[in-house]
Design a protein around this motif. Structure first.
Motif, PDB file in Angstrom:
ATOM      1  N   VAL A 215      57.878  38.572  40.216  1.00  0.00           N
ATOM      2  CA  VAL A 215      56.912  37.481  40.361  1.00  0.00           C
ATOM      3  C   VAL A 215      55.509  38.055  40.553  1.00  0.00           C
ATOM      4  N   ALA A 216      55.412  39.165  41.296  1.00  0.00           N
ATOM      5  CA  ALA A 216      54.123  39.840  41.448  1.00  0.00           C
ATOM      6  C   ALA A 216      53.631  40.376  40.105  1.00  0.00           C
ATOM      7  N   ILE A 217      54.535  40.934  39.322  1.00  0.00           N
ATOM      8  CA  ILE A 217      54.160  41.417  37.978  1.00  0.00           C
ATOM      9  C   ILE A 217      53.699  40.248  37.111  1.00  0.00           C
ATOM     10  N   TYR A 218      54.391  39.112  37.224  1.00  0.00           N
ATOM     11  CA  TYR A 218      53.984  37.925  36.471  1.00  0.00           C
ATOM     12  C   TYR A 218      52.544  37.535  36.816  1.00  0.00           C
ATOM     13  N   GLY A 219      52.227  37.475  38.112  1.00  0.00           N
ATOM     14  CA  GLY A 219      50.883  37.091  38.519  1.00  0.00           C
ATOM     15  C   GLY A 219      49.834  38.033  37.972  1.00  0.00           C
ATOM     16  N   PHE A 220      50.125  39.336  37.991  1.00  0.00           N
ATOM     17  CA  PHE A 220      49.163  40.313  37.477  1.00  0.00           C
ATOM     18  C   PHE A 220      48.997  40.159  35.963  1.00  0.00           C
ATOM     19  N   LEU A 221      50.100  39.954  35.248  1.00  0.00           N
ATOM     20  CA  LEU A 221      50.013  39.749  33.800  1.00  0.00           C
ATOM     21  C   LEU A 221      49.274  38.453  33.473  1.00  0.00           C
ATOM     22  N   ARG A 222      49.480  37.410  34.289  1.00  0.00           N
ATOM     23  CA  ARG A 222      48.781  36.145  34.066  1.00  0.00           C
ATOM     24  C   ARG A 222      47.275  36.369  34.072  1.00  0.00           C
ATOM     25  N   PHE A 223      46.788  37.211  34.980  1.00  0.00           N
ATOM     26  CA  PHE A 223      45.357  37.519  35.029  1.00  0.00           C
ATOM     27  C   PHE A 223      44.946  38.402  33.857  1.00  0.00           C
ATOM     28  N   LEU A 224      45.669  39.493  33.639  1.00  0.00           N
ATOM     29  CA  LEU A 224      45.263  40.454  32.613  1.00  0.00           C
ATOM     30  C   LEU A 224      45.216  39.833  31.224  1.00  0.00           C
ATOM     31  N   LEU A 225      46.218  39.034  30.891  1.00  0.00           N
ATOM     32  CA  LEU A 225      46.287  38.469  29.545  1.00  0.00           C
ATOM     33  C   LEU A 225      45.243  37.380  29.329  1.00  0.00           C
ATOM     34  N   SER A 226      44.621  36.908  30.403  1.00  0.00           N
ATOM     35  CA  SER A 226      43.567  35.909  30.253  1.00  0.00           C
ATOM     36  C   SER A 226      42.183  36.529  30.105  1.00  0.00           C
ATOM     37  N   VAL A 227      42.079  37.836  30.341  1.00  0.00           N
ATOM     38  CA  VAL A 227      40.781  38.519  30.238  1.00  0.00           C
ATOM     39  C   VAL A 227      40.530  38.885  28.775  1.00  0.00           C
ATOM     40  N   SER A 228      39.426  38.418  28.243  1.00  0.00           N
ATOM     41  CA  SER A 228      39.124  38.667  26.830  1.00  0.00           C
ATOM     42  C   SER A 228      38.594  40.069  26.593  1.00  0.00           C
ATOM     43  N   ASN A 229      37.863  40.626  27.569  1.00  0.00           N
ATOM     44  CA  ASN A 229      37.206  41.925  27.360  1.00  0.00           C
ATOM     45  C   ASN A 229      37.469  42.866  28.523  1.00  0.00           C
ATOM     46  N   PRO A 230      38.701  43.357  28.672  1.00  0.00           N
ATOM     47  CA  PRO A 230      38.969  44.315  29.755  1.00  0.00           C
ATOM     48  C   PRO A 230      38.323  45.669  29.457  1.00  0.00           C
ATOM     49  N   GLU A 231      38.272  46.510  30.458  1.00  0.00           N
ATOM     50  CA  GLU A 231      37.695  47.844  30.290  1.00  0.00           C
ATOM     51  C   GLU A 231      38.800  48.887  30.223  1.00  0.00           C
ATOM     52  N   LEU A 232      38.467  50.012  29.595  1.00  0.00           N
ATOM     53  CA  LEU A 232      39.461  51.064  29.389  1.00  0.00           C
ATOM     54  C   LEU A 232      39.938  51.651  30.709  1.00  0.00           C
ATOM     55  N   TRP A 233      39.051  51.735  31.687  1.00  0.00           N
ATOM     56  CA  TRP A 233      39.462  52.358  32.954  1.00  0.00           C
ATOM     57  C   TRP A 233      40.486  51.502  33.694  1.00  0.00           C
ATOM     58  N   TRP A 234      40.528  50.207  33.389  1.00  0.00           N
ATOM     59  CA  TRP A 234      41.577  49.373  33.964  1.00  0.00           C
ATOM     60  C   TRP A 234      42.949  49.879  33.541  1.00  0.00           C
ATOM     61  N   GLY A 235      43.114  50.065  32.229  1.00  0.00           N
ATOM     62  CA  GLY A 235      44.395  50.549  31.718  1.00  0.00           C
ATOM     63  C   GLY A 235      44.732  51.927  32.247  1.00  0.00           C
ATOM     64  N   THR A 236      43.710  52.781  32.360  1.00  0.00           N
ATOM     65  CA  THR A 236      43.933  54.135  32.879  1.00  0.00           C
ATOM     66  C   THR A 236      44.403  54.089  34.329  1.00  0.00           C
ATOM     67  N   LEU A 237      43.753  53.259  35.135  1.00  0.00           N
ATOM     68  CA  LEU A 237      44.150  53.125  36.543  1.00  0.00           C
ATOM     69  C   LEU A 237      45.585  52.609  36.658  1.00  0.00           C
ATOM     70  N   ILE A 238      45.920  51.580  35.884  1.00  0.00           N
ATOM     71  CA  ILE A 238      47.274  51.011  35.937  1.00  0.00           C
ATOM     72  C   ILE A 238      48.304  52.044  35.495  1.00  0.00           C
ATOM     73  N   LEU A 239      48.003  52.790  34.443  1.00  0.00           N
ATOM     74  CA  LEU A 239      48.935  53.807  33.932  1.00  0.00           C
ATOM     75  C   LEU A 239      49.163  54.911  34.960  1.00  0.00           C
ATOM     76  N   ILE A 240      48.085  55.384  35.592  1.00  0.00           N
ATOM     77  CA  ILE A 240      48.222  56.461  36.582  1.00  0.00           C
ATOM     78  C   ILE A 240      48.985  55.958  37.812  1.00  0.00           C
ATOM     79  N   ALA A 241      48.653  54.750  38.272  1.00  0.00           N
ATOM     80  CA  ALA A 241      49.363  54.186  39.437  1.00  0.00           C
ATOM     81  C   ALA A 241      50.841  54.000  39.124  1.00  0.00           C
TER      82      ALA A 241
END
Length: 647
Positions: free
Chosen positions: A251-277
């Motif tokens: 459910v926590a993953i769902y909430g995070f995906l709900r936010f991420l998939l609604s962002v039209s212009n995310p930044e590359l460092w977001w993906g890098t941070l998520i991947l490293i974490a």
């Protein structure tokens, strides 16, 4: 659309009734009916989720008022339907299992409360996924957190459970605080509490991203926010551990995906941070699981590992999307979501089986088990299926989802950025090492628990659990196999043609190969020769003894030595001798202490600092009204100044 509404309303009414029934009627039949209603709700949710996923419909339900301008709205799309399907897949097994399992609680009041709270917990998780705005999301999120907290504290007389409850309460409160800050910042930006597309520059969304990543990361169990899991899971009933690990973390993953998939212009460092974490969580989760001898705590650390793998897939999705590799982005996202679904199946299965083992032996200590395959053959078979699936061996579902993520990594050579290539090579190496260590972990867990000779009297006297508990285990076990065998067809029905191998064909080949080997062994040698059964040769020792077996610590010792820099191992020993020259050894003890790094070096120092500040602040409470009025005046003046110049 009316049919879809009927499915949801029927499921909600069933869960509300299942919550109220054992509180109103204190009897075993009422508890059975309560779990029967949760089972019925899962069937209705399965029909709802399957229809939405197949047809692509996005039903919205009538809103009801909460505060002026703030309404509870319920809505569903393919993302929420996928997580409702996850709930519907886990609940049937837990409901059937709980019919008998809940009867082992210490008192009638606890039995009734556990049955009621289980339904409330399921209902809250469902409503979080269905919430169409931030208000409903936070309200049901809190209900989910409080109901699970009460279930963790079901045995409130135990000091261990009290500590687990306190730890969980603090961490879940922090999670809610960060989510509240994230949602407030989004509300201030958009002027609406509704979930919707966020067409804003990424730098404006940095604060909401960091708050929501932290809030959902705490609840999901990402490192370094993971420490509540190894406390809460051993304390909670095993059926609740199955729901917490199998569903609540998702459910926590769902909430995070709900936010991420609604962002039209995310930044590359977001993906890098998520991947490293995600990579750190995956590798540290399995490393810490390897040294555990508590079966439920081991499974909790394993959940941290698998949540890390899911976040790795989400990080890859963002990186590939921003680099223009849409096919790899889709493969990574579907792989992450499919692994979340698979983890819900095999982890709920493993927790249910662990509950059966603990019920039969009276202990969670792996060192006290052994030989249970002969005393609990059905539980052992189901546990083996879960172990094979979580170790990602074909043709089970766990193999398919990890294969999808490996495929995304292998095709990432198309990335133009050399630094990203280096990052992906490093995280791929971490992912591969994690998979290998997970296989070793569950070889240890299954072997030490079920094979060889019983090590203790409780293992020797263990007996198979009642049929309802076995049937509850059989449901997720069957789904682990079926979702693996038909994975390519299931994903194809959802419109994802990702080039996944046909696991059904592979499964048939493996089954045929195993059958041929069995026939060859059975029919080898002269047909008329008598069968001779002898004990395994033990180097001239006349009879085997349990002390000769591998222990859990002995099996893990080489890996503990390899990763001693991570464990921060401290070894101490004492020795006594029979002579004054200390030549003839008489007796001795040895102790291996593994430092709880995150707890001892991060959490406790922060707790001590907060305690120190609190003690200083408490001195300001002098009991004089004039002083308190002055404090209020200063705070109001500060807020007015801040609002005037900074808001």
């Amino acid at each position: 659309m009316k049919l879809l509404e009927a499915f949801i309303y029927g499921a909600v009414i069933a869960l509300i009734s299942g919550t109220a029934l054992p509180l109103l009627y204190h009897s075993k039949n009422a508890r059975k009916a309560s779990f029967g209603l949760s089972f019925i709700s899962s069937i209705l949710l399965l029909a709802f989720a399957g229809t939405v996923l197949y047809t692509g419909k996005e039903p919205a339900f009538p809103a009801f008022g909460f505060l002026p301008g703030l309404d509870f709205t319920l809505a569903a799309d393919r993302l929420s339907a996928g997580f409702i399907l996850l709930i519907a897949a886990v609940v049937p097994g837990v409901s059937i299992y709980s019919v008998e399992y809940v009867e082992h609680a210490k008192s009638e009041a606890r039995k009734n409360l556990q049955a009621a709270l289980t339904n409330l917990f399921i209902l809250a998780m469902l409503m979080v996924v269905l919430a169409g705005n931030m208000v409903g999301f936070l309200v049901f999120w809190e209900i989910m957190s409080l109901s699970s907290l009460m279930l963790v504290l079901h045995d409130y007389s135990s000091e261990e459970n009290k500590k687990a409850g306190l730890f969980y309460f603090i961490m879940t409160s922090l999670s809610t605080a960060f989510l509240f800050m994230g949602f407030i910042s989004l509300f201030r930006l958009t002027g609406s509490a509704e979930f919707g597309q966020l067409d804003y520059p990424a730098h404006i969304l940095t604060l909401p991203f960091l708050c929501l990543f932290t809030g959902f990361g705490i609840k999901a169990g990402l490192v370094p926010f993971h420490k509540w899991l190894p406390y809460a899971h051993p304390a909670a009933p095993s059926s609740i551990s199955a729901l917490m690990s199998g569903v609540m973390l998702k459910v926590a993953i769902y909430g995070f995906l709900r936010f991420l998939l609604s962002v039209s212009n995310p930044e590359l460092w977001w993906g890098t941070l998520i991947l490293i974490a995600g990579s750190l969580s995956a590798i540290l989760g399995v490393i810490y699981a390897l040294k555990e001898s508590d079966i439920k705590r081991l499974l909790a650390y394993s959940s941290i590992e698998n949540i890390g793998i899911v976040f790795m897939g989400i990080g890859l999705y963002l990186i590939f999307k921003l680099e223009g590799l849409e096919a790899l982005a889709l493969l990574s996202l579907v792989g992450a979501c499919f692994h979340a679904f698979n983890h819900a199946l095999f982890k709920s299965l493993l927790f249910l089986c662990a509950g059966s083992v603990v019920h039969a032996t009276g202990t969670r200590n792996i060192e006290a088990f052994g030989g249970l395959v002969k005393r609990m053959p059905h539980t052992a078979a189901f546990f083996l299926i879960g172990s094979i699936s979580i170790a990602s061996l074909p043709p089970t579902s766990g193999f398919v989802s990890e294969l999808m993520l490996f495929q995304a990594y292998f095709y990432s050579s198309a990335l133009p950025d050399p630094l990203l290539k280096v990052l992906l090579i490093i995280t791929l190496s971490v992912f591969a090492l994690t998979s290998a260590l997970a296989a070793a972990l569950f070889v240890k867990l299954f072997g030490i628990t079920f094979l060889a000779l019983p090590r203790t009297k409780c293992a020797k006297e263990a007996a198979e659990v009642p049929k309802p508990m076995l049937l509850g285990e059989a449901v997720p076990a069957a789904l682990c196999i079926l979702s693996g065998l038909f994975s390519s067809r299931l994903l194809g029905l959802l419109g994802f043609d990702l080039g996944i191998p046909d696991m059904l064909l592979l499964g048939l080949i493996l089954a045929a190969a195993c059958g041929l080997v069995w026939l060859a062994v059975r029919n080898s040698g002269p047909s008329k020769s008598p069968r001779i059964i002898k004990e395994t040769w033990g180097c001239g020792i006349l009879a085997q003894h349990p002390t000769m077996e591998y222990s859990s610590a002995g099996f893990s010792e080489p890996l503990v030595f390899i990763f001693k820099k991570i464990y921060r191992t401290e070894i101490s020993s004492t020795r006594t001798y029979s002579d004054t020259k200390e030549s003839i050894f008489k007796d001795g003890t040895a102790r291996i202490h593994l430092i709880k790094f995150f707890e001892e070096r991060i959490y406790l120092p922060v707790a001590y600092a907060v305690s120190l500040v609190s003690s200083q602040v408490s001195r300001m409470q002098n009991g004089k009204l004039d002083t308190y009025v002055l404090y209020v005046f200063i705070v109001v003046l500060t807020l007015m100044t801040f609002t005037r110049y900074f808001a």
